[in-house]
Design a protein around this motif. Structure first.
Motif, PDB file in Angstrom:
ATOM      1  N   ILE A  16     117.524 107.810  20.240  1.00  0.00           N
ATOM      2  CA  ILE A  16     116.638 108.906  20.641  1.00  0.00           C
ATOM      3  C   ILE A  16     116.695 110.024  19.617  1.00  0.00           C
ATOM      4  N   SER A  17     117.886 110.362  19.132  1.00  0.00           N
ATOM      5  CA  SER A  17     117.990 111.438  18.140  1.00  0.00           C
ATOM      6  C   SER A  17     117.282 111.044  16.844  1.00  0.00           C
ATOM      7  N   LEU A  18     117.345 109.754  16.452  1.00  0.00           N
ATOM      8  CA  LEU A  18     116.605 109.295  15.277  1.00  0.00           C
ATOM      9  C   LEU A  18     115.110 109.405  15.489  1.00  0.00           C
ATOM     10  N   ALA A  19     114.646 109.091  16.687  1.00  0.00           N
ATOM     11  CA  ALA A  19     113.214 109.194  16.988  1.00  0.00           C
ATOM     12  C   ALA A  19     112.749 110.639  16.884  1.00  0.00           C
ATOM     13  N   PHE A  20     113.548 111.570  17.410  1.00  0.00           N
ATOM     14  CA  PHE A  20     113.177 112.985  17.328  1.00  0.00           C
ATOM     15  C   PHE A  20     113.191 113.466  15.888  1.00  0.00           C
ATOM     16  N   ALA A  21     114.157 113.015  15.094  1.00  0.00           N
ATOM     17  CA  ALA A  21     114.202 113.384  13.682  1.00  0.00           C
ATOM     18  C   ALA A  21     112.964 112.850  12.984  1.00  0.00           C
ATOM     19  N   GLY A  22     112.580 111.617  13.298  1.00  0.00           N
ATOM     20  CA  GLY A  22     111.380 111.031  12.716  1.00  0.00           C
ATOM     21  C   GLY A  22     110.140 111.797  13.106  1.00  0.00           C
ATOM     22  N   ASP A  23     110.029 112.159  14.374  1.00  0.00           N
ATOM     23  CA  ASP A  23     108.880 112.939  14.836  1.00  0.00           C
ATOM     24  C   ASP A  23     108.818 114.286  14.131  1.00  0.00           C
ATOM     25  N   ALA A  24     109.953 114.923  13.945  1.00  0.00           N
ATOM     26  CA  ALA A  24     109.984 116.228  13.277  1.00  0.00           C
ATOM     27  C   ALA A  24     109.543 116.091  11.820  1.00  0.00           C
ATOM     28  N   GLU A  25     109.982 115.020  11.150  1.00  0.00           N
ATOM     29  CA  GLU A  25     109.567 114.804   9.768  1.00  0.00           C
ATOM     30  C   GLU A  25     108.077 114.541   9.680  1.00  0.00           C
ATOM     31  N   ILE A  26     107.562 113.738  10.588  1.00  0.00           N
ATOM     32  CA  ILE A  26     106.123 113.437  10.594  1.00  0.00           C
ATOM     33  C   ILE A  26     105.322 114.712  10.833  1.00  0.00           C
ATOM     34  N   LYS A  27     105.745 115.516  11.780  1.00  0.00           N
ATOM     35  CA  LYS A  27     105.040 116.786  12.057  1.00  0.00           C
ATOM     36  C   LYS A  27     105.084 117.694  10.829  1.00  0.00           C
ATOM     37  N   ALA A  28     106.219 117.750  10.154  1.00  0.00           N
ATOM     38  CA  ALA A  28     106.338 118.587   8.956  1.00  0.00           C
ATOM     39  C   ALA A  28     105.426 118.082   7.848  1.00  0.00           C
ATOM     40  N   ALA A  29     105.342 116.773   7.679  1.00  0.00           N
ATOM     41  CA  ALA A  29     104.467 116.199   6.659  1.00  0.00           C
ATOM     42  C   ALA A  29     103.001 116.475   7.000  1.00  0.00           C
ATOM     43  N   GLN A  30     102.637 116.285   8.258  1.00  0.00           N
ATOM     44  CA  GLN A  30     101.259 116.561   8.679  1.00  0.00           C
ATOM     45  C   GLN A  30     100.924 118.034   8.520  1.00  0.00           C
ATOM     46  N   SER A  31     101.881 118.890   8.753  1.00  0.00           N
ATOM     47  CA  SER A  31     101.680 120.325   8.579  1.00  0.00           C
ATOM     48  C   SER A  31     101.397 120.663   7.116  1.00  0.00           C
ATOM     49  N   ALA A  32     102.070 119.973   6.203  1.00  0.00           N
ATOM     50  CA  ALA A  32     101.829 120.199   4.769  1.00  0.00           C
ATOM     51  C   ALA A  32     100.414 119.777   4.396  1.00  0.00           C
ATOM     52  N   ILE A  33      99.985 118.621   4.868  1.00  0.00           N
ATOM     53  CA  ILE A  33      98.627 118.146   4.581  1.00  0.00           C
ATOM     54  C   ILE A  33      97.603 119.096   5.191  1.00  0.00           C
ATOM     55  N   ASP A  34      97.809 119.458   6.437  1.00  0.00           N
ATOM     56  CA  ASP A  34      96.895 120.372   7.128  1.00  0.00           C
ATOM     57  C   ASP A  34      96.814 121.713   6.396  1.00  0.00           C
ATOM     58  N   GLY A  35      97.956 122.214   5.955  1.00  0.00           N
ATOM     59  CA  GLY A  35      97.978 123.480   5.220  1.00  0.00           C
ATOM     60  C   GLY A  35      97.210 123.394   3.918  1.00  0.00           C
ATOM     61  N   GLN A  36      97.390 122.272   3.213  1.00  0.00           N
ATOM     62  CA  GLN A  36      96.664 122.130   1.949  1.00  0.00           C
ATOM     63  C   GLN A  36      95.160 122.004   2.186  1.00  0.00           C
ATOM     64  N   LEU A  37      94.757 121.214   3.169  1.00  0.00           N
ATOM     65  CA  LEU A  37      93.325 121.062   3.454  1.00  0.00           C
ATOM     66  C   LEU A  37      92.705 122.392   3.868  1.00  0.00           C
ATOM     67  N   LYS A  38      93.402 123.150   4.676  1.00  0.00           N
ATOM     68  CA  LYS A  38      92.896 124.473   5.085  1.00  0.00           C
ATOM     69  C   LYS A  38      92.799 125.419   3.892  1.00  0.00           C
ATOM     70  N   ALA A  39      93.760 125.318   2.971  1.00  0.00           N
ATOM     71  CA  ALA A  39      93.708 126.141   1.756  1.00  0.00           C
ATOM     72  C   ALA A  39      92.511 125.742   0.890  1.00  0.00           C
ATOM     73  N   PHE A  40      92.247 124.441   0.774  1.00  0.00           N
ATOM     74  CA  PHE A  40      91.065 123.993   0.022  1.00  0.00           C
ATOM     75  C   PHE A  40      89.790 124.568   0.645  1.00  0.00           C
ATOM     76  N   ILE A  41      89.681 124.455   1.954  1.00  0.00           N
ATOM     77  CA  ILE A  41      88.493 124.950   2.661  1.00  0.00           C
ATOM     78  C   ILE A  41      88.314 126.444   2.436  1.00  0.00           C
ATOM     79  N   ALA A  42      89.423 127.179   2.405  1.00  0.00           N
ATOM     80  CA  ALA A  42      89.392 128.643   2.215  1.00  0.00           C
ATOM     81  C   ALA A  42      89.277 129.041   0.744  1.00  0.00           C
ATOM     82  N   ASN A  43      89.154 128.056  -0.148  1.00  0.00           N
ATOM     83  CA  ASN A  43      89.092 128.316  -1.598  1.00  0.00           C
ATOM     84  C   ASN A  43      90.334 129.052  -2.108  1.00  0.00           C
ATOM     85  N   ASP A  44      91.477 128.755  -1.516  1.00  0.00           N
ATOM     86  CA  ASP A  44      92.739 129.362  -1.928  1.00  0.00           C
ATOM     87  C   ASP A  44      93.524 128.342  -2.747  1.00  0.00           C
TER      88      ASP A  44
END
Length: 139
Positions: A16-44
């Protein structure tokens, strides 16, 4: 016998702790992609460049060269009408491959496959992105 039983009892908690660690890593990776896409959209460009991993910054050493590459080669990523996360795979410790389903500025469907690597500071940075037109978008 008790040790084996104790170890067996702890196994589900460890999994269970490995699953939560995996979920946290996936969320962090998705957050990076989302942040970059939002920055592109904002011309930043500076903010978008901030999500690039060191290997990308070595190839594109300035914000301008990076943004020119994205603008000229990745128009759907640069100006998506919409996007959503698809399949994800952890390919090793701190290494993630994330599919992103994109509707490009031309209204067509695209699939972007991002690779990300966890950095020494714990953040995830984008190490690469491959883009292709999609005839059908599915997760």
């Amino acid at each position: 016998m008790r040790r084996a039983l104790f170890a067996f009892a702890l196994m589900p908690m460890f999994m269970i702790s490995l699953a939560f660690a995996g979920d946290a890593e996936i969320k962090a990776a998705q957050s990076a992609i989302d942040g970059q896409l939002k920055a592109f959209i904002a011309n930043d460009g500076a903010a978008a460049y901030g999500f690039a991993a060191p290997n990308v910054k070595q190839i594109f050493p300035t914000v301008d060269t990076f943004m020119n590459m994205v603008t000229n080669g990745y128009a759907p990523v640069r100006k998506p009408q919409s996007y959503s996360f698809g399949k994800v795979e952890q390919t090793g410790p701190g290494s993630i491959v994330q599919q992103v389903l994109i509707v490009g500025p031309d209204g067509k469907d695209y699939e972007a496959v991002y690779t990300l690597q966890q950095q020494p500071d714990g953040s995830f940075k984008i190490t690469g992105c491959s883009l292709r037109a999609s005839t059908s978008v599915s997760t």
